[in-house]
Design a protein around this motif. Structure first.
Motif, PDB file in Angstrom:
ATOM      1  N   GLY C  32      -2.496   3.821  -6.828  1.00 46.06           N
ATOM      2  CA  GLY C  32      -2.794   5.054  -7.547  1.00 46.06           C
ATOM      3  C   GLY C  32      -3.687   5.989  -6.763  1.00 46.06           C
ATOM      4  O   GLY C  32      -3.489   7.194  -6.750  1.00 46.06           O
ATOM      5  N   ILE C  33      -4.695   5.439  -6.098  1.00 47.87           N
ATOM      6  CA  ILE C  33      -5.665   6.290  -5.417  1.00 47.87           C
ATOM      7  C   ILE C  33      -5.275   6.555  -3.975  1.00 47.87           C
ATOM      8  O   ILE C  33      -5.409   7.658  -3.473  1.00 47.87           O
ATOM      9  N   LEU C  34      -4.769   5.528  -3.297  1.00 48.66           N
ATOM     10  CA  LEU C  34      -4.502   5.683  -1.873  1.00 48.66           C
ATOM     11  C   LEU C  34      -3.030   5.901  -1.553  1.00 48.66           C
ATOM     12  O   LEU C  34      -2.677   6.138  -0.418  1.00 48.66           O
ATOM     13  N   ASP C  35      -2.166   5.782  -2.590  1.00 49.48           N
ATOM     14  CA  ASP C  35      -0.732   5.902  -2.371  1.00 49.48           C
ATOM     15  C   ASP C  35      -0.268   4.901  -1.320  1.00 49.48           C
ATOM     16  O   ASP C  35       0.570   5.199  -0.482  1.00 49.48           O
ATOM     17  N   PHE C  36      -0.869   3.717  -1.360  1.00 47.96           N
ATOM     18  CA  PHE C  36      -0.565   2.723  -0.335  1.00 47.96           C
ATOM     19  C   PHE C  36       0.059   1.490  -0.984  1.00 47.96           C
ATOM     20  O   PHE C  36      -0.458   0.958  -1.961  1.00 47.96           O
ATOM     21  N   VAL C  37       1.197   1.064  -0.443  1.00 45.68           N
ATOM     22  CA  VAL C  37       1.874  -0.125  -0.965  1.00 45.68           C
ATOM     23  C   VAL C  37       1.392  -1.334  -0.176  1.00 45.68           C
ATOM     24  O   VAL C  37       1.624  -1.427   1.022  1.00 45.68           O
ATOM     25  N   ASN C  38       0.685  -2.237  -0.842  1.00 47.55           N
ATOM     26  CA  ASN C  38       0.111  -3.371  -0.132  1.00 47.55           C
ATOM     27  C   ASN C  38       0.782  -4.681  -0.545  1.00 47.55           C
ATOM     28  O   ASN C  38       0.384  -5.319  -1.503  1.00 47.55           O
ATOM     29  N   LEU C  39       1.808  -5.065   0.214  1.00 46.05           N
ATOM     30  CA  LEU C  39       2.478  -6.331  -0.077  1.00 46.05           C
ATOM     31  C   LEU C  39       1.546  -7.515   0.130  1.00 46.05           C
ATOM     32  O   LEU C  39       1.719  -8.570  -0.460  1.00 46.05           O
ATOM     33  N   ALA C  40       0.553  -7.339   1.032  1.00 46.13           N
ATOM     34  CA  ALA C  40      -0.319  -8.449   1.390  1.00 46.13           C
ATOM     35  C   ALA C  40      -1.444  -8.652   0.373  1.00 46.13           C
ATOM     36  O   ALA C  40      -2.317  -9.483   0.576  1.00 46.13           O
ATOM     37  N   PHE C  83      -8.542  -1.921   9.037  1.00 40.34           N
ATOM     38  CA  PHE C  83      -7.773  -2.153  10.260  1.00 40.34           C
ATOM     39  C   PHE C  83      -6.260  -2.036  10.096  1.00 40.34           C
ATOM     40  O   PHE C  83      -5.545  -1.841  11.058  1.00 40.34           O
ATOM     41  N   VAL C  84      -5.759  -2.205   8.882  1.00 42.44           N
ATOM     42  CA  VAL C  84      -4.311  -2.109   8.723  1.00 42.44           C
ATOM     43  C   VAL C  84      -3.919  -0.896   7.884  1.00 42.44           C
ATOM     44  O   VAL C  84      -3.080  -0.093   8.275  1.00 42.44           O
ATOM     45  N   ALA C  85      -4.566  -0.755   6.731  1.00 44.82           N
ATOM     46  CA  ALA C  85      -4.131   0.285   5.800  1.00 44.82           C
ATOM     47  C   ALA C  85      -4.487   1.688   6.299  1.00 44.82           C
ATOM     48  O   ALA C  85      -3.661   2.595   6.271  1.00 44.82           O
ATOM     49  N   ARG C  86      -5.732   1.860   6.768  1.00 44.39           N
ATOM     50  CA  ARG C  86      -6.206   3.203   7.077  1.00 44.39           C
ATOM     51  C   ARG C  86      -5.313   3.967   8.063  1.00 44.39           C
ATOM     52  O   ARG C  86      -5.009   5.123   7.834  1.00 44.39           O
ATOM     53  N   PRO C  87      -4.870   3.310   9.149  1.00 44.31           N
ATOM     54  CA  PRO C  87      -4.017   4.078  10.063  1.00 44.31           C
ATOM     55  C   PRO C  87      -2.663   4.432   9.459  1.00 44.31           C
ATOM     56  O   PRO C  87      -1.906   5.195  10.063  1.00 44.31           O
ATOM     57  N   LEU C  88      -2.346   3.887   8.295  1.00 44.99           N
ATOM     58  CA  LEU C  88      -0.995   4.066   7.754  1.00 44.99           C
ATOM     59  C   LEU C  88      -0.925   5.020   6.572  1.00 44.99           C
ATOM     60  O   LEU C  88       0.150   5.280   6.046  1.00 44.99           O
ATOM     61  N   TYR C  89      -2.076   5.560   6.128  1.00 49.05           N
ATOM     62  CA  TYR C  89      -2.053   6.410   4.933  1.00 49.05           C
ATOM     63  C   TYR C  89      -1.088   7.571   5.067  1.00 49.05           C
ATOM     64  O   TYR C  89      -0.424   7.962   4.126  1.00 49.05           O
ATOM     65  N   ALA C  90      -1.015   8.127   6.282  1.00 50.32           N
ATOM     66  CA  ALA C  90      -0.182   9.317   6.456  1.00 50.32           C
ATOM     67  C   ALA C  90       1.298   8.968   6.588  1.00 50.32           C
ATOM     68  O   ALA C  90       2.145   9.853   6.579  1.00 50.32           O
ATOM     69  N   ARG C  91       1.590   7.674   6.704  1.00 48.14           N
ATOM     70  CA  ARG C  91       2.988   7.285   6.894  1.00 48.14           C
ATOM     71  C   ARG C  91       3.687   7.104   5.550  1.00 48.14           C
ATOM     72  O   ARG C  91       3.063   7.145   4.503  1.00 48.14           O
ATOM     73  N   ASP C  92       5.010   6.827   5.631  1.00 49.84           N
ATOM     74  CA  ASP C  92       5.723   6.659   4.365  1.00 49.84           C
ATOM     75  C   ASP C  92       5.631   5.209   3.870  1.00 49.84           C
ATOM     76  O   ASP C  92       5.135   4.327   4.554  1.00 49.84           O
ATOM     77  N   HIS C  93       6.141   5.013   2.658  1.00 48.14           N
ATOM     78  CA  HIS C  93       6.013   3.704   2.022  1.00 48.14           C
ATOM     79  C   HIS C  93       6.705   2.601   2.806  1.00 48.14           C
ATOM     80  O   HIS C  93       6.290   1.451   2.785  1.00 48.14           O
ATOM     81  N   LEU C  94       7.775   2.973   3.483  1.00 50.90           N
ATOM     82  CA  LEU C  94       8.510   1.981   4.263  1.00 50.90           C
ATOM     83  C   LEU C  94       7.599   1.350   5.308  1.00 50.90           C
ATOM     84  O   LEU C  94       7.585   0.127   5.487  1.00 50.90           O
ATOM     85  N   ASP C  95       6.811   2.179   5.987  1.00 50.45           N
ATOM     86  CA  ASP C  95       5.883   1.658   6.993  1.00 50.45           C
ATOM     87  C   ASP C  95       4.822   0.767   6.355  1.00 50.45           C
ATOM     88  O   ASP C  95       4.427  -0.252   6.927  1.00 50.45           O
ATOM     89  N   HIS C  96       4.350   1.157   5.165  1.00 47.48           N
ATOM     90  CA  HIS C  96       3.379   0.316   4.469  1.00 47.48           C
ATOM     91  C   HIS C  96       3.965  -1.069   4.204  1.00 47.48           C
ATOM     92  O   HIS C  96       3.338  -2.089   4.439  1.00 47.48           O
ATOM     93  N   VAL C  97       5.195  -1.049   3.684  1.00 45.86           N
ATOM     94  CA  VAL C  97       5.849  -2.306   3.323  1.00 45.86           C
ATOM     95  C   VAL C  97       5.991  -3.201   4.553  1.00 45.86           C
ATOM     96  O   VAL C  97       5.655  -4.383   4.526  1.00 45.86           O
ATOM     97  N   LEU C  98       6.449  -2.617   5.652  1.00 43.50           N
ATOM     98  CA  LEU C  98       6.688  -3.426   6.854  1.00 43.50           C
ATOM     99  C   LEU C  98       5.387  -3.967   7.435  1.00 43.50           C
ATOM    100  O   LEU C  98       5.294  -5.139   7.787  1.00 43.50           O
TER     101      LEU C  98
END
Lengths: 247, 319, 307
Positions: C32-40, C83-98
């Motif tokens: 909700g806040i970060l728009d980040f999909v965290n499978l881990a 170390f993992v999420a922050r560099p990916l905020y600007a990317r799309d959900h697919l990158d988050h998932v992978l």
């Protein structure tokens, strides 16, 4: 004869009336400009006319047919097209592919799986001709995202033309253009005038008064005056609305 | 010819030449690896149609592969142990099993796609995965076909003029299928249909304003992709002669997605390069350490963080 | 169908629902806040269980172990963000998932390296080993009630925090309008780190609570994460209330479905058919429900307001 008619259109967002009892009639073949202060609900009107938003109440008729509840793609097929205030193109396709897709959408079925789209002369030639017309022919093979803002605005027009739409809804085609690019856009619109019915939303008053056959003034979602440029210029209510904004 | 095309052709040539050499020099292990790689590459190519060209992040593609494999295993099981004769599904004929795999997957894609495609973004990712999990749990709980333990396929599919028990013939079929799958996807994505699909990925609202309904085109692509993955599954069932729900676990779907991205989405050869890199890496790393998932996972993160366009990004495409 | 079984299974469902909520609340906050999909996310559930297990043996007290393990998992969550999420905020959900898919492999293997391939059982404190006899036929293990109480307390605490504290206010604002929080001059990086840490601690707590029942094991998060995603999708991504209601719903439906679906099926079909179809259907039940919810409401039961 009027090609587009809205009656008593209403649209609210969380209690704020963006469109308030809006009645508008656009004549066949005219260039009808819609002006109004910021936040008057101009883009909201366009989105309802093209079907991305449904009005809360009221009706929209196109060529005598009630299209109030019709989906955007169906309206497009009836002959309504729009350009976007914030450029809305397909960034990862080439300029030519963008236009070709619009041509293809207009010229026949897209459920064709075998032949490469780029190898179909009818589509390619017409798309190239349109690019020629808006002055972008030499950029045809470039990826769209690489073009300038002004060039994007011209692509929007080419796409609108590709649809051979009877009614073109142009949402601030001159937004963000420099003086030179604006002048080119006015030339292009002058050329299109008379060939298509155009509803033009624009902030550039010089352009509006030079181009429009008729002008409607939208204030707080309601049309307060409609008439030819001279009568609008002389209208006290309109002056008050604009002065009110500046004060 | 672009360097990207050359890279693809070189990879396909190597894949055509090396396995027969392995076979005739008695390296059965490497031939097996090549066959598995080729079959998974077909699945990755099918996923690329919707994920790469259509921008539809399907997180449930392994379900189609699994369904395809069961479409080989279940008729073979009934052929041996009886049942389903009246439906004509007690058979070892590949001419029944393979079309069955594709039809079942196409139907599953049609029904679930019709629902999934109403959603967007992360909802789409998760609902595709949820449907795959449904298939997974269904297969776990159907005791007759082995449930959790899986189902041994006693007899491979019988095809006229082919003997799939012969590993080089099985590889040959897989290789030809891969080539055909690549050509089909290439043809579709360049066609007028493909233009709409790609256009809707870039800007769905714009495409709709042109008078085209993205939903219908996406659903069609989703069904084609599902049927193709089902075909890959039928081959995989013939290759492993064993199917288990584990083939449909969500992590398998994740692996397929990774193959596509690793190789380069929305390129003809990308999924093949990705599948090859994935399978070879997995083999090599697991050879050295049982903890191979650690470097593998780190590599996966690094690929996402630091490369754009996958392996194909190293080669220049047209334009 | 007898009542005492129904009561027991309802409590079990409640327990599962509350544990799911602890995992799902962090997931929905982060999304909700970060728009980040965290499978881990559920790997922290697993790590929470392992860390708590080791600590229980080291300090000899389960409670103390939980108290120490909570900040440790929070810290791990902060590390994942950094170390993992922050560099990916600007990317799309697919990158988050992978990327987070890769992170699962890394964390699972790391757990394997540290704790070995076998699971670790966690002994319960003496006080909770007993059972509570509600009636002659109704006996409930004390620890189940402890889990329910702890889950409710955590949910209550979270609610209080979100409604009454400054951090909570920022979280609420961030969930409905990310840009605004940025405009307020808040240290966004700190806020994001805190949100991750909070989510990790909640997921870790769920792992710690379940460990004495199931033991801590590699890959224990991989089923939970999927169910937790079902929860936040059904509830509406970003909605705390949605996550809570959906978690209880899913927990109850899953538990009750598994024990009573065959009885219900027997009302409308032959006993044989019911015996055969009920296990399959009950295993798929929560996914069927998710599909139905999304078919009717593509944004879940409590869709977030305007983005």
């Amino acid at each position: 004869m009027s090609i587009l008619e809205t009656k008593g259109l209403m649209k609210s967002f969380g209690g704020i009336r963006a469109t308030d009892d809006l009645t508008l009639s656009v004549e066949q073949g005219e260039l009808h400009a819609i002006i109004g202060p910021n936040g008057a609900g101009k883009t909201t009107l366009i989105t309802q006319l093209c079907g991305t938003q449904m009005p809360d109440a009221g009706t929209i008729h196109f060529k005598g047919r009630d299209i109030t509840a019709l989906a955007p793609d169906k309206r497009a097929r009836l002959g309504i097209t729009r350009s976007f205030q914030i450029t809305s193109l397909i960034p990862d396709m080439t300029v030519l592919e963008n236009i070709a897709l619009a041509v293809q959408a207009r010229e026949g079925s897209s459920y064709r799986f075998i032949r490469a789209a780029a190898g179909i002369p009818a589509i390619r030639d017409r798309a190239m001709a349109l690019l020629e017309r808006v002055g972008l022919a030499e950029k045809a093979e470039i990826e769209t995202r690489a073009l300038s803002h002004g060039e994007h605005r011209h692509m929007e027009i080419a796409i609108a033309l590709a649809s051979r739409a009877e009614l073109m809804l142009l949402d601030e085609p001159m937004a963000g253009l420099g003086p030179e690019e604006s002048a080119r856009m006015v030339d292009l619109l002058t050329e299109l005038k008379g060939q298509h019915t155009i509803v033009l939303i624009e902030h550039d008053m010089d352009a509006v008064f030079a181009l429009a056959d008729r002008i409607s003034v939208l204030v707080y979602g309601h049309i307060i005056a409609t008439g030819d440029p001279a009568s609008i210029r002389a209208n006290k209510e309109v002056e008050a609305a604009y002065l009110g904004e500046e004060a | 010819m672009s360097t990207r095309t050359i890279a693809t052709l070189v990879a396909m040539a190597l894949l055509a030449v090396l396995p027969p050499i392995f076979f005739y020099t008695g390296n059965a292990f490497w031939l097996d690896l090549a066959t598995r790689l080729t079959i998974l590459a077909i699945a990755a190519v099918s996923l690329n149609l919707i994920l790469g060209y259509g921008g539809l992040v399907s997180f449930g593609h392994a379900a189609y592969v699994g369904l395809g494999a069961y479409a080989v295993g279940i008729p073979a099981y009934h052929w041996l142990y009886g049942g389903l004769e009246s439906l004509g599904l007690a058979t070892t004929s590949g001419l029944v099993q393979i079309p069955l795999a594709m039809v079942v997957c196409a139907l599953f894609a049609l029904v679930t796609g019709a629902i999934c495609l109403r959603t967007k973004g992360v909802y789409f990712i998760m609902i595709t995965m949820a449907f795959a999990q449904m298939v997974y749990y269904a297969s776990v709980s159907i005791e007759e076909y082995g449930g959790d333990d899986g189902l041994v396929i006693d007899t491979r599919s019988e095809l006229p003029g082919l003997n799939l028990d012969n590993p080089i013939q099985l590889f040959g079929l897989a290789y030809l299928s891969l080539v055909v799958a690549m050509l089909i996807v290439r043809m579709i994505t360049r066609s007028r249909f493909g233009m709409v699909l790609r256009g809707a990925k870039g800007n769905a609202e714009r495409v709709q304003m042109m008078g085209l309904n993205p939903y219908a085109y996406r659903l069609t692509a989703y069904v084609i992709s599902g049927a193709m993955a089902g075909y890959a599954g039928a081959l995989l069932g013939n290759f492993t002669t064993f199917i288990s729900p584990e083939m449909m676990d969500w992590t398998r779907s994740g692996e397929l997605m990774f193959m596509v991205i690793l190789g380069g989405a929305s390129t003809t050869g990308g999924p093949v390069l990705g599948a090859a890199a994935f399978i070879i890496l997995e083999e090599v790393l697991s050879h050295f350490t049982i903890y191979w998932h650690l470097p593998f996972g780190l590599l996966l993160i690094a690929v996402v963080l630091f490369t754009r366009g996958g392996l194909m990004g190293f080669f220049r495409g047209r334009k | 169908m007898d009542t005492s079984l129904l009561v027991i299974q309802t409590l079990n469902g409640l327990q599962l629902g509350l544990l799911l909520f602890l995992v799902a609340s962090g997931l929905t906050l982060v999304f909700g806040i970060l728009d980040f999909v965290n499978l881990a996310h559920a790997s922290l559930y697993m790590l929470g269980a392992f860390i708590c297990a080791s600590l229980t043996y080291a300090v000899g007290n389960f409670f103390l172990a939980v108290l120490i393990a909570l900040p440790v998992t929070a810290l791990l969550g902060w590390g994942v963000e950094r170390f993992v999420a922050r560099p990916l905020y600007a990317r799309d959900h697919l990158d988050h998932v992978l990327a987070t898919f890769g992170l699962i492999l890394v964390l699972d293997t790391a757990a394997h390296l540290i704790w070995g391939p076998e699971g670790i059982a966690v002994p319960l404190p003496e006080a909770f080993r007993g059972q509570i006899e509600l009636s002659e036929t109704l006996v409930i293990p004390t620890y189940r009630l402890v889990i329910i109480a702890a889950g409710l307390a955590a949910a209550g605490g979270l609610y209080w925090m979100v409604v009454h504290t400054r951090l909570g206010m920022l979280i609420r604002a961030g969930a409905s309008n990310r840009v605004m929080v940025g405009a307020l001059g808040i240290n966004i990086e700190l806020l994001f780190g805190l949100v991750f840490a909070l989510g990790a601690a909640l997921a870790g707590l769920a792992g710690m609570l379940i460990a004495p029942i199931t033991e801590a094991s590699i890959g224990m998060g991989n089923q939970v994460i999927i169910t937790a995603f079902v929860v936040i999708i059904v509830g509406g991504i970003g909605s705390m209330k949605g996550a809570f209601i959906a978690a209880l719903l899913i927990g109850l439906i899953d538990t009750l479905g598994r024990s009573f679906l065959d009885d219900i099926f027997k009302l409308v079909m032959s006993p044989d058919a019911a015996e055969n179809s009920a296990p399959a259907i009950s295993a798929m039940l929560i996914y069927i429900i998710m599909a139905c919810v999304l078919a009717l409401k593509p944004q879940g039961l409590f869709p977030p307001k305007v983005r």
